[in-house]
Motif scaffolding. Sequence first.
Motif, short mmCIF file in Angstrom:
data_model
loop_
_atom_site.label_atom_id
_atom_site.label_comp_id
_atom_site.label_asym_id
_atom_site.label_seq_id
_atom_site.Cartn_x
_atom_site.Cartn_y
_atom_site.Cartn_z
N VAL A 43 44.30 -10.53 -26.24
CA VAL A 43 45.10 -11.81 -26.67
C VAL A 43 45.30 -11.50 -27.62
O VAL A 43 44.80 -10.61 -28.80
N THR A 44 46.41 -11.91 -28.15
CA THR A 44 47.02 -12.19 -29.13
C THR A 44 48.28 -13.20 -29.14
O THR A 44 47.77 -13.79 -28.67
N VAL A 45 48.04 -13.48 -30.34
CA VAL A 45 49.30 -14.73 -30.94
C VAL A 45 50.24 -14.55 -32.10
O VAL A 45 49.60 -13.50 -32.68
N ASP A 46 51.60 -14.91 -31.12
CA ASP A 46 52.76 -14.59 -32.11
C ASP A 46 53.10 -15.22 -33.60
O ASP A 46 52.25 -16.17 -33.43
N PRO A 47 52.77 -14.21 -34.56
CA PRO A 47 52.63 -15.23 -35.77
C PRO A 47 54.11 -15.96 -36.11
O PRO A 47 53.91 -17.45 -36.68
N TYR A 96 48.84 -14.85 -25.72
CA TYR A 96 49.49 -13.96 -25.33
C TYR A 96 47.52 -13.47 -24.32
O TYR A 96 46.98 -12.74 -25.31
N VAL A 97 48.10 -13.15 -22.89
CA VAL A 97 46.75 -12.72 -22.69
C VAL A 97 46.87 -11.62 -21.36
O VAL A 97 47.34 -11.36 -20.48
N SER A 98 46.04 -10.74 -21.72
CA SER A 98 45.96 -9.68 -20.68
C SER A 98 45.30 -9.92 -18.94
O SER A 98 44.02 -9.91 -19.42
N ALA A 99 45.67 -9.73 -17.92
CA ALA A 99 44.92 -10.64 -16.87
C ALA A 99 44.66 -9.28 -16.09
O ALA A 99 45.91 -9.09 -15.71
N TRP A 100 43.74 -9.63 -15.26
CA TRP A 100 43.34 -8.20 -14.02
C TRP A 100 43.69 -7.42 -14.44
O TRP A 100 44.05 -6.62 -14.26
#
Length: 60
Positions: free
Chosen positions: A20-24, A30-34
């Motif tokens: 998971v990451t947050v645009d500063p 945003y998160v990776s799925a599957w």
Amino acid sequence: MTKVSGGKRTDVKVPFPAGVTVDPCDGKVYVSAWAVADRDGTVMEGEKTPGGQVWKILGF
């Protein structure tokens, strides 16, 4: 994935997340799925899952 803000809880179900990451700049999440699926998908419970994806979580 869960966000708690001002006593309010928001849940988003993300299948097989790995990052998971947050645009500063704008705070979008945003998160990776599957992430554990191969690039062509994985057969699970008789159905083919999608390959790895990146999701933008709206409302977070």
